[in-house]
Design a protein around this motif. Structure first.
Motif, PDB file in Angstrom:
ATOM      1  N   UNK A 123      -2.144  -7.632  -8.911  1.00  0.00           N
ATOM      2  CA  UNK A 123      -3.114  -7.177  -7.919  1.00  0.00           C
ATOM      3  C   UNK A 123      -2.467  -6.258  -6.890  1.00  0.00           C
ATOM      4  N   UNK A 124      -1.247  -6.549  -6.506  1.00  0.00           N
ATOM      5  CA  UNK A 124      -0.548  -5.673  -5.556  1.00  0.00           C
ATOM      6  C   UNK A 124      -0.333  -4.291  -6.169  1.00  0.00           C
ATOM      7  N   UNK A 125       0.031  -4.270  -7.434  1.00  0.00           N
ATOM      8  CA  UNK A 125       0.225  -2.999  -8.132  1.00  0.00           C
ATOM      9  C   UNK A 125      -1.075  -2.193  -8.151  1.00  0.00           C
ATOM     10  N   UNK A 126      -2.185  -2.858  -8.429  1.00  0.00           N
ATOM     11  CA  UNK A 126      -3.474  -2.177  -8.462  1.00  0.00           C
ATOM     12  C   UNK A 126      -3.849  -1.649  -7.076  1.00  0.00           C
ATOM     13  N   UNK A 127      -3.609  -2.446  -6.041  1.00  0.00           N
ATOM     14  CA  UNK A 127      -3.936  -2.004  -4.688  1.00  0.00           C
ATOM     15  C   UNK A 127      -3.078  -0.811  -4.270  1.00  0.00           C
ATOM     16  N   UNK A 128      -1.822  -0.813  -4.653  1.00  0.00           N
ATOM     17  CA  UNK A 128      -0.954   0.333  -4.342  1.00  0.00           C
ATOM     18  C   UNK A 128      -1.477   1.591  -5.026  1.00  0.00           C
ATOM     19  N   UNK A 129      -1.950   1.443  -6.269  1.00  0.00           N
ATOM     20  CA  UNK A 129      -2.531   2.582  -6.973  1.00  0.00           C
ATOM     21  C   UNK A 129      -3.777   3.100  -6.279  1.00  0.00           C
ATOM     22  N   UNK A 130      -4.647   2.180  -5.851  1.00  0.00           N
ATOM     23  CA  UNK A 130      -5.856   2.591  -5.125  1.00  0.00           C
ATOM     24  C   UNK A 130      -5.486   3.292  -3.815  1.00  0.00           C
ATOM     25  N   UNK A 131      -4.502   2.751  -3.111  1.00  0.00           N
ATOM     26  CA  UNK A 131      -4.066   3.349  -1.840  1.00  0.00           C
ATOM     27  C   UNK A 131      -3.544   4.768  -2.081  1.00  0.00           C
ATOM     28  N   UNK A 132      -2.729   4.934  -3.092  1.00  0.00           N
ATOM     29  CA  UNK A 132      -2.167   6.250  -3.410  1.00  0.00           C
ATOM     30  C   UNK A 132      -3.279   7.266  -3.660  1.00  0.00           C
ATOM     31  N   UNK A 133      -4.286   6.865  -4.408  1.00  0.00           N
ATOM     32  CA  UNK A 133      -5.395   7.771  -4.722  1.00  0.00           C
ATOM     33  C   UNK A 133      -6.228   8.038  -3.472  1.00  0.00           C
ATOM     34  N   UNK A 134      -6.451   7.008  -2.653  1.00  0.00           N
ATOM     35  CA  UNK A 134      -7.189   7.189  -1.401  1.00  0.00           C
ATOM     36  C   UNK A 134      -6.490   8.233  -0.526  1.00  0.00           C
ATOM     37  N   UNK A 135      -5.177   8.125  -0.419  1.00  0.00           N
ATOM     38  CA  UNK A 135      -4.439   9.043   0.442  1.00  0.00           C
ATOM     39  C   UNK A 135      -4.400  10.464  -0.115  1.00  0.00           C
ATOM     40  N   UNK A 136      -4.614  10.614  -1.405  1.00  0.00           N
ATOM     41  CA  UNK A 136      -4.598  11.934  -2.037  1.00  0.00           C
ATOM     42  C   UNK A 136      -5.966  12.610  -1.995  1.00  0.00           C
ATOM     43  N   UNK A 137      -7.021  11.842  -1.692  1.00  0.00           N
ATOM     44  CA  UNK A 137      -8.386  12.363  -1.706  1.00  0.00           C
ATOM     45  C   UNK A 137      -8.615  13.266  -0.495  1.00  0.00           C
ATOM     46  N   UNK A 138      -8.732  14.538  -0.751  1.00  0.00           N
ATOM     47  CA  UNK A 138      -8.884  15.532   0.325  1.00  0.00           C
ATOM     48  C   UNK A 138     -10.312  15.614   0.867  1.00  0.00           C
ATOM     49  N   UNK A 139     -11.251  14.909   0.246  1.00  0.00           N
ATOM     50  CA  UNK A 139     -12.648  14.955   0.681  1.00  0.00           C
ATOM     51  C   UNK A 139     -12.968  13.941   1.776  1.00  0.00           C
ATOM     52  N   UNK A 140     -12.049  13.077   2.081  1.00  0.00           N
ATOM     53  CA  UNK A 140     -12.304  12.032   3.081  1.00  0.00           C
ATOM     54  C   UNK A 140     -12.368  12.656   4.475  1.00  0.00           C
ATOM     55  N   UNK A 141     -13.348  12.210   5.254  1.00  0.00           N
ATOM     56  CA  UNK A 141     -13.479  12.685   6.638  1.00  0.00           C
ATOM     57  C   UNK A 141     -12.190  12.413   7.417  1.00  0.00           C
ATOM     58  N   UNK A 142     -11.825  13.315   8.296  1.00  0.00           N
ATOM     59  CA  UNK A 142     -10.616  13.145   9.095  1.00  0.00           C
ATOM     60  C   UNK A 142     -10.699  11.935  10.032  1.00  0.00           C
TER      61      UNK A 142
END
Length: 185
Positions: A123-142
């Motif tokens: 589960x930690x591995x999966x959450x780290x993957x989700x976090x990495x993708x979240x941080x790479x998403x350029x469409x997220x509001x500032x």
């Protein structure tokens, strides 16, 4: 009878097939050895006990369900990633019926702690993957995140919803995706 197995992965491939065809009850040293056409001792060369075999099998199934091929595109969108997680859960539930609810019952006593640690690592591995993708998403509001709702906390909340859906075997992610859109985009 073949006395040498080519690899630990070959044994785990057989274990995954046994789960698909015969269910979790088939995962024991003797049945796996017979399915691999090797001696029981050959299995013990790779796994010290039935619980070690089960733990490795659980991890192998998790990887099979959630591992994306190297040639698959990296996600640029957190929404696309979450949708893919739900799709993987649905396909995993179809491929390995009852896996998400049954595998934790295969650990007893001291083995239960080992199983819980293995689950926590997955589960930690999966959450780290989700976090990495979240941080790479350029469409997220500032202004989507602040000191109260950090990206880490957001991923934790979304992951909790994913696990809840998984345990309930509810793979419609439209509500979660709608919530994510409203909160961060």
């Amino acid at each position: 009878m073949n006395t040498v197995v080519t690899s630990k992965e070959a044994i785990l491939n057989v274990c995954r097939e046994l789960i698909i065809t015969q269910g979790w009850e088939a995962i024991n040293i003797r049945t796996v050895a017979a399915a691999c056409n090797v001696s029981v001792g050959s299995i013990y060369n790779y796994f010290n006990s039935k619980s070690d075999l089960i733990a490795a099998t659980v991890e192998s199934v998790w990887c099979d369900i959630f591992h994306y091929p190297d040639n698959q595109q990296d996600f640029d969108s957190f929404l696309d990633c979450v949708a893919q997680v739900f799709d993987s859960m649905k396909k995993g539930d179809e491929k390995y019926p009852g896996f998400f609810t049954m595998h934790s019952m295969n650990f007893m006593g001291k083995e239960k702690l080992s199983g819980q640690q293995l689950m926590a690592q997955s589960w930690e591995h999966m959450q780290k993957g989700l976090y990495k993708i979240l941080m790479r998403d350029k469409s997220i509001r500032l202004d989507a995140f602040d000191e109260v709702l950090t990206p880490e906390k957001f991923v934790g909340i979304i992951f909790s919803l994913i696990i809840s859906s998984l345990l309930q075997r509810k793979y419609d992610c439209s509500g979660i995706l709608g919530m994510i859109r409203r909160i961060i985009y």
